[in-house]
Design a protein around this motif. Structure first.
Motif, PDB file in Angstrom:
ATOM      1  N   GLU A 126       0.836  -1.201   0.000  1.00  0.00           N
ATOM      2  CA  GLU A 126       0.000   0.000   0.000  1.00  0.00           C
ATOM      3  C   GLU A 126       0.871   1.251   0.000  1.00  0.00           C
ATOM      4  N   PHE A 143       3.718   1.612  -1.328  1.00  0.00           N
ATOM      5  CA  PHE A 143       4.239   1.819  -2.685  1.00  0.00           C
ATOM      6  C   PHE A 143       3.195   2.518  -3.540  1.00  0.00           C
ATOM      7  N   PHE A 144       1.923   2.033  -3.454  1.00  0.00           N
ATOM      8  CA  PHE A 144       0.870   2.672  -4.248  1.00  0.00           C
ATOM      9  C   PHE A 144       0.690   4.123  -3.828  1.00  0.00           C
ATOM     10  N   VAL A 192       3.436   6.188  -5.359  1.00  0.00           N
ATOM     11  CA  VAL A 192       3.239   6.407  -6.795  1.00  0.00           C
ATOM     12  C   VAL A 192       2.155   7.451  -7.017  1.00  0.00           C
ATOM     13  N   PHE A 227       3.507  10.854  -6.372  1.00  0.00           N
ATOM     14  CA  PHE A 227       4.374  11.279  -7.487  1.00  0.00           C
ATOM     15  C   PHE A 227       3.525  11.757  -8.660  1.00  0.00           C
ATOM     16  N   LEU A 228       2.436  11.016  -8.957  1.00  0.00           N
ATOM     17  CA  LEU A 228       1.577  11.424 -10.075  1.00  0.00           C
ATOM     18  C   LEU A 228       0.905  12.756  -9.778  1.00  0.00           C
ATOM     19  N   ALA A 265      -4.884   7.435 -13.705  1.00  0.00           N
ATOM     20  CA  ALA A 265      -3.964   6.520 -13.026  1.00  0.00           C
ATOM     21  C   ALA A 265      -4.096   6.649 -11.515  1.00  0.00           C
ATOM     22  N   LEU A 315      -5.038   3.856  -8.510  1.00  0.00           N
ATOM     23  CA  LEU A 315      -4.242   3.651  -7.296  1.00  0.00           C
ATOM     24  C   LEU A 315      -5.108   3.792  -6.050  1.00  0.00           C
TER      25      LEU A 315
END
Lengths: 107, 88
Positions: B2, B4-5, B8, B11-12, B45, B49
């Protein structure tokens, strides 16, 4: 099990990389058409990779095959739709008289 | 996984902020449309997530499908409008 998660993490990281490069292309390119070049292709590939990574993770982690197939359907749709939209916009821009950027020195 | 998601998606979201610069300063209106299209794909995206983080992937899947369609049709509508208009 861990291998499959590692593969999905690789896909997700590749997707993030292409998102980053397409954003940099969107900001730094001198001309409208060059920016469309970056976002049209970069975002399409990034979303495609991300959604494939998610569908692999979904199939491996929750075992929900139907959801991962839905994710693949969205990935294929984005793979078809995004370039079409980019083409439509660039044709409209060309017809509106937006001149492509040329280097001042050479012709 | 989780975290990691979460990383990400943060970051997006940072990339979306960068796209906002193009939205502000884009010389022509069509630059802004391209910026909105780029933000749209990034939001798509981030939605996936969030589906994974909240573990409610079925609900978010439907949202993602509708969002992808609307983003596509919105760009096409703008393109059709500007083609008819003939000048920016």
């Amino acid at each position: 099990m861990e291998i499959i998660k590692a593969i999905s993490v690789l896909f997700i990281l590749a997707g993030c990389f292409f998102f980053a490069t397409s954003t940099i292309g969107l900001l730094r390119f001198p001309d409208l058409y060059a920016r469309m070049h970056a976002t049209g292709k970069g975002d399409t590939l990034a979303v495609f990779l991300l959604l494939i990574g998610f569908s692999i993770y979904q199939a491996a982690h929750h075992g929900a095959i139907l959801d991962s197939i839905k994710l693949l359907v969205v990935a294929v749709f984005m793979f078809l739709a995004s370039p079409t939209a980019c083409h439509a916009i660039s044709r409209a821009a060309f017809r509106c008289g937006v001149k492509p950027w040329t280097r001042e020195g050479s012709k | 996984m989780e975290n990691f998601f979460l990383g990400v998606s943060i970051f997006l979201c940072f990339l979306v902020l960068l796209c906002l610069y193009r939205l502000m300063s884009g010389p022509t209106i069509i630059d802004r449309i391209v910026g909105v299209g780029a933000i749209g794909t990034k939001t798509l995206a981030v939605l996936v997530l969030m589906g994974f983080i909240y573990d409610r992937i079925e609900m978010f899947l439907d949202i993602i499908m509708v969002y992808a369609l609307l983003n596509f049709i919105g760009t096409l509508a703008a393109a059709k409008y500007f083609e008819g208009k003939g000048e920016i």
